[in-house]
Design an enzyme around this catalytic site. Sequence first.
Site, short mmCIF file in Angstrom:
data_model
loop_
_atom_site.label_atom_id
_atom_site.label_comp_id
_atom_site.label_asym_id
_atom_site.label_seq_id
_atom_site.Cartn_x
_atom_site.Cartn_y
_atom_site.Cartn_z
N SER A 181 0.84 -1.20 0.00
CA SER A 181 0.00 0.00 0.00
C SER A 181 0.87 1.25 0.00
O SER A 181 2.01 1.22 0.48
CB SER A 181 -0.87 0.03 1.25
OG SER A 181 -1.52 1.29 1.37
N TYR A 232 -2.05 -0.81 10.39
CA TYR A 232 -2.13 -1.22 8.98
C TYR A 232 -0.90 -0.75 8.20
O TYR A 232 -0.28 -1.54 7.48
CB TYR A 232 -3.40 -0.64 8.38
CG TYR A 232 -3.58 -0.83 6.89
CD1 TYR A 232 -4.10 -2.02 6.39
CD2 TYR A 232 -3.26 0.18 5.99
CE1 TYR A 232 -4.29 -2.19 5.02
CE2 TYR A 232 -3.45 0.02 4.62
CZ TYR A 232 -3.97 -1.16 4.15
OH TYR A 232 -4.17 -1.33 2.80
#
Length: 300
Positions: A192, A205
Amino acid sequence: MPEAPIAQHARSMTDDEGGMPEQQQTPPGLTSKMHPVPDHGESSWVGRGRLEGLKSLITGGDSGIGRAVAIAFAREGADVAINYLADEEEDAREVATWIEKAGRTAVLVEGDLRDEQTCRDVVARAATQLGGLNIVVNNAGYHWARGEKGLKGLTAEQLDRVVRTNLYATLWVSQAALEYLGRGDSIIITSSVQAYEPSVSMIDYAATKAALNNVAANLAQELGPEGIRVNAVAPGPIWTPLQPATKEPEAVASMGKDTPLGRIGQPAELAGAYVFLASPAEASYVTGTVVGVTGGQPVF
Ligand code: NAD
Ligand code: MG
């Protein structure tokens, strides 16, 4: 040079500022409940035989980025097994239909990857039913960005779910896959932009995604001598069920507006990176790297 049709379509799906309507779901979220329903390349991806005869497993392949990758892989000539959660059966069945329409074998392997043994079982079931395994896409992922933000809002339950889903599962699935992968095969990890530009609302995350980049570089070293390539794709803001399922409605609506391209991306816009990295011919010397598909947010 005119804008590509997929980009035109992606832009036409947003409001004038590049955003989406406010909406909310509960995890893991379903495609049919999204407004608008994301574009996974159903009407745009044209296969060119780049993965002919290969056998693939995509975790989280029922929806979002994983669904777009499943459709593209099938149209490129690969058989596709997808893993998903029990609540996502509806989404998984729809993906199977697209894979079969492309003339390829679809294998549905439900299972919660937070559990090590389930990771092993999922890989074994996929490889057995496909008759082998050449491409593993570690794409299942989870975050939670509602309520109190940052370290103060972090709970043990949330941390456990995020780290198990994103990091542990990638390691256990990849380890189990080693029994089947050989020269020319590859592992792809969904990272990401959060690995580079962490948001306060997703401290856990973002840390797992940075760790996954590190895992890709590490596994590329370990498996290079065996001819197995390992790479990652770092998406930016993409229109998938994960977003309304885990973020505040206002945060969902504004995603992507601040990127250089000025809009949220569609899952279909990610498929090219995965097809390239999976292709033994096109990416034969590509390993240990991260391909950013971010609408312009830096990944270096
Ligand atoms: P998505 O909700 O469509 O896909 C995520 C999938 O993860 C779900 O479909 C679910 O099947 C799977 N999953 C979650 N927990 C699981 C568990 N315990 N066991 C098995 N499977 C589980 O959303 P998406 O955005 O397409 O997510 C795919 C990947 O892309 C994730 O790794 C996510 O972190 C990453 N990503 C997404 C974005 C974005 O903006 N959408 C940006 C960067 C990275
Ligand atoms: Mg899903």
